[in-house]
Design a protein around this motif. Structure first.
Motif, PDB file in Angstrom:
ATOM      1  N   VAL A 216     -59.037  25.527  44.057  1.00  0.00           N
ATOM      2  CA  VAL A 216     -58.531  25.539  42.751  1.00  0.00           C
ATOM      3  C   VAL A 216     -57.853  27.079  42.185  1.00  0.00           C
ATOM      4  O   VAL A 216     -56.768  26.811  41.717  1.00  0.00           O
ATOM      5  N   LEU A 217     -58.633  28.016  42.666  1.00  0.00           N
ATOM      6  CA  LEU A 217     -58.099  29.329  42.270  1.00  0.00           C
ATOM      7  C   LEU A 217     -56.954  29.884  43.299  1.00  0.00           C
ATOM      8  O   LEU A 217     -56.434  30.917  42.882  1.00  0.00           O
ATOM      9  N   ASP A 218     -56.771  29.121  44.201  1.00  0.00           N
ATOM     10  CA  ASP A 218     -55.753  29.659  45.048  1.00  0.00           C
ATOM     11  C   ASP A 218     -54.418  30.096  44.702  1.00  0.00           C
ATOM     12  O   ASP A 218     -53.820  30.882  45.031  1.00  0.00           O
ATOM     13  N   PRO A 219     -53.787  29.197  43.922  1.00  0.00           N
ATOM     14  CA  PRO A 219     -52.737  29.259  43.295  1.00  0.00           C
ATOM     15  C   PRO A 219     -52.564  30.247  42.250  1.00  0.00           C
ATOM     16  O   PRO A 219     -51.473  31.052  41.935  1.00  0.00           O
ATOM     17  N   LEU A 220     -53.611  30.741  41.858  1.00  0.00           N
ATOM     18  CA  LEU A 220     -53.939  31.869  40.782  1.00  0.00           C
ATOM     19  C   LEU A 220     -54.329  33.498  41.402  1.00  0.00           C
ATOM     20  O   LEU A 220     -54.368  34.577  40.654  1.00  0.00           O
ATOM     21  N   ALA A 221     -54.654  33.352  43.030  1.00  0.00           N
ATOM     22  CA  ALA A 221     -54.786  34.440  43.718  1.00  0.00           C
ATOM     23  C   ALA A 221     -53.879  35.736  43.067  1.00  0.00           C
ATOM     24  O   ALA A 221     -54.194  36.912  43.090  1.00  0.00           O
ATOM     25  N   GLY A 222     -52.504  35.552  42.956  1.00  0.00           N
ATOM     26  CA  GLY A 222     -51.583  36.573  42.583  1.00  0.00           C
ATOM     27  C   GLY A 222     -51.870  37.066  41.098  1.00  0.00           C
ATOM     28  O   GLY A 222     -51.706  38.573  40.898  1.00  0.00           O
ATOM     29  N   GLN A 223     -52.663  36.234  40.283  1.00  0.00           N
ATOM     30  CA  GLN A 223     -52.356  36.856  38.912  1.00  0.00           C
ATOM     31  C   GLN A 223     -54.104  37.156  38.638  1.00  0.00           C
ATOM     32  O   GLN A 223     -54.209  38.011  37.785  1.00  0.00           O
ATOM     33  N   LEU A 224     -54.962  36.642  39.377  1.00  0.00           N
ATOM     34  CA  LEU A 224     -56.243  37.025  39.284  1.00  0.00           C
ATOM     35  C   LEU A 224     -56.840  37.241  40.713  1.00  0.00           C
ATOM     36  O   LEU A 224     -58.007  36.925  41.151  1.00  0.00           O
ATOM     37  N   PRO A 225     -56.491  38.451  41.130  1.00  0.00           N
ATOM     38  CA  PRO A 225     -57.003  39.002  42.381  1.00  0.00           C
ATOM     39  C   PRO A 225     -58.170  39.303  42.594  1.00  0.00           C
ATOM     40  O   PRO A 225     -59.004  38.984  43.699  1.00  0.00           O
ATOM     41  N   ALA A 226     -58.790  40.038  41.700  1.00  0.00           N
ATOM     42  CA  ALA A 226     -60.221  40.444  41.666  1.00  0.00           C
ATOM     43  C   ALA A 226     -61.419  39.352  41.517  1.00  0.00           C
ATOM     44  O   ALA A 226     -62.104  39.218  42.325  1.00  0.00           O
ATOM     45  N   LEU A 227     -60.857  38.386  40.817  1.00  0.00           N
ATOM     46  CA  LEU A 227     -61.691  37.070  40.768  1.00  0.00           C
ATOM     47  C   LEU A 227     -61.577  36.354  42.073  1.00  0.00           C
ATOM     48  O   LEU A 227     -62.708  35.980  42.405  1.00  0.00           O
ATOM     49  N   VAL A 228     -60.430  35.869  42.584  1.00  0.00           N
ATOM     50  CA  VAL A 228     -60.461  35.481  43.821  1.00  0.00           C
ATOM     51  C   VAL A 228     -60.953  35.996  44.816  1.00  0.00           C
ATOM     52  O   VAL A 228     -61.589  35.608  45.754  1.00  0.00           O
TER      53      VAL A 228
ATOM     54  N   TRP B 213     -63.798  38.429  44.683  1.00  0.00           N
ATOM     55  CA  TRP B 213     -65.126  37.851  44.504  1.00  0.00           C
ATOM     56  C   TRP B 213     -65.457  36.613  44.864  1.00  0.00           C
ATOM     57  O   TRP B 213     -66.384  36.370  45.568  1.00  0.00           O
ATOM     58  N   ILE B 214     -64.797  35.605  44.572  1.00  0.00           N
ATOM     59  CA  ILE B 214     -65.207  34.032  44.881  1.00  0.00           C
ATOM     60  C   ILE B 214     -65.285  34.176  46.697  1.00  0.00           C
ATOM     61  O   ILE B 214     -65.909  33.512  47.108  1.00  0.00           O
ATOM     62  N   GLU B 215     -63.926  34.675  47.064  1.00  0.00           N
ATOM     63  CA  GLU B 215     -63.903  34.613  48.540  1.00  0.00           C
ATOM     64  C   GLU B 215     -65.221  35.396  49.121  1.00  0.00           C
ATOM     65  O   GLU B 215     -65.860  34.915  50.109  1.00  0.00           O
ATOM     66  N   ARG B 216     -65.457  36.582  48.707  1.00  0.00           N
ATOM     67  CA  ARG B 216     -66.979  37.029  49.223  1.00  0.00           C
ATOM     68  C   ARG B 216     -67.971  36.363  48.896  1.00  0.00           C
ATOM     69  O   ARG B 216     -69.103  36.360  49.752  1.00  0.00           O
ATOM     70  N   VAL B 217     -68.047  35.653  47.757  1.00  0.00           N
ATOM     71  CA  VAL B 217     -69.370  34.979  47.637  1.00  0.00           C
ATOM     72  C   VAL B 217     -69.309  33.592  48.577  1.00  0.00           C
ATOM     73  O   VAL B 217     -70.480  33.327  49.247  1.00  0.00           O
ATOM     74  N   HIS B 218     -68.288  33.158  48.853  1.00  0.00           N
ATOM     75  CA  HIS B 218     -68.191  31.970  49.900  1.00  0.00           C
ATOM     76  C   HIS B 218     -68.430  32.359  51.089  1.00  0.00           C
ATOM     77  O   HIS B 218     -69.231  31.699  51.795  1.00  0.00           O
ATOM     78  N   THR B 219     -68.127  33.534  51.447  1.00  0.00           N
ATOM     79  CA  THR B 219     -68.300  33.985  53.008  1.00  0.00           C
ATOM     80  C   THR B 219     -69.787  34.360  53.044  1.00  0.00           C
ATOM     81  O   THR B 219     -70.631  33.912  53.993  1.00  0.00           O
TER      82      THR B 219
END
Length: 171
Positions: free
Chosen positions: A41-53, A55-61
């Protein structure tokens, strides 16, 4: 306001808390799947919210790695989920008899207050980003008001009942 109206309002506020606890509990079991969906869901917003994305990637990993290599670590989130479900069950008491079970509402308010030091102390220790600490703090901000409103109605019910019988209200 009469006692019946206060009881209705009390129960509405308590239902909000109970449903929130239930949803928090059942959604803590499938974390890896939910975080994967959140990333999509957040993938399209990666450019606008890089820190959030990021962080969520780190949590997923972390969840994937823990699940594959150290599944016993995820057992802690199972217990977290279970605790939320048990707390939701505890609120059946105040739904049935709010005056008699006002202590559950009081414990809930104390728990909300406890979220604040927990998040502010443990968040930095566990390397949680500030914006996510705010998300954690939102649980206190979201749950305390309905508990407070329920508590005020319960105390008013208690006072009205005591006034009607001539007995002193218990505090």
């Amino acid at each position: 306001m009469d006692i019946e109206e206060r009881l209705r309002r009390t129960r509405r506020w308590l239902w909000i808390v109970l449903i929130g606890l239930f949803l928090s509990g059942v959604t803590a079991f499938p974390l890896e799947i939910e975080v994967r969906w959140l990333l999509r869901v957040l993938d399209p917003l990666a450019g606008q919210l890089p820190a959030l994305v990021a962080w969520i990637e780190r949590v997923h990993t972390g969840l994937v790695t823990a699940g594959e290599d150290y599944p016993f670590l995820l057992y802690g989130t199972d217990w977290l989920a279970f605790a939320h479900l048990v707390l939701a069950v505890a609120f059946w008491g105040p739904l049935r008899d709010p005056v008699r079970n006002v202590w559950v509402v009081q414990v809930g308010m104390i728990a909300c207050a406890g979220i604040i030091p927990l998040a502010l102390i443990c968040g930095p220790i566990r390397d949680i980003p500030w914006f996510w600490t705010l998300v954690d703090l939102s649980f206190a901000v979201g749950a305390f008001p309905p508990l407070w409103f329920a508590y005020r109605h319960i105390r008013a019910i208690e006072a009205s009942a005591a006034e009607a019988t001539g007995a002193p209200a218990v505090r």
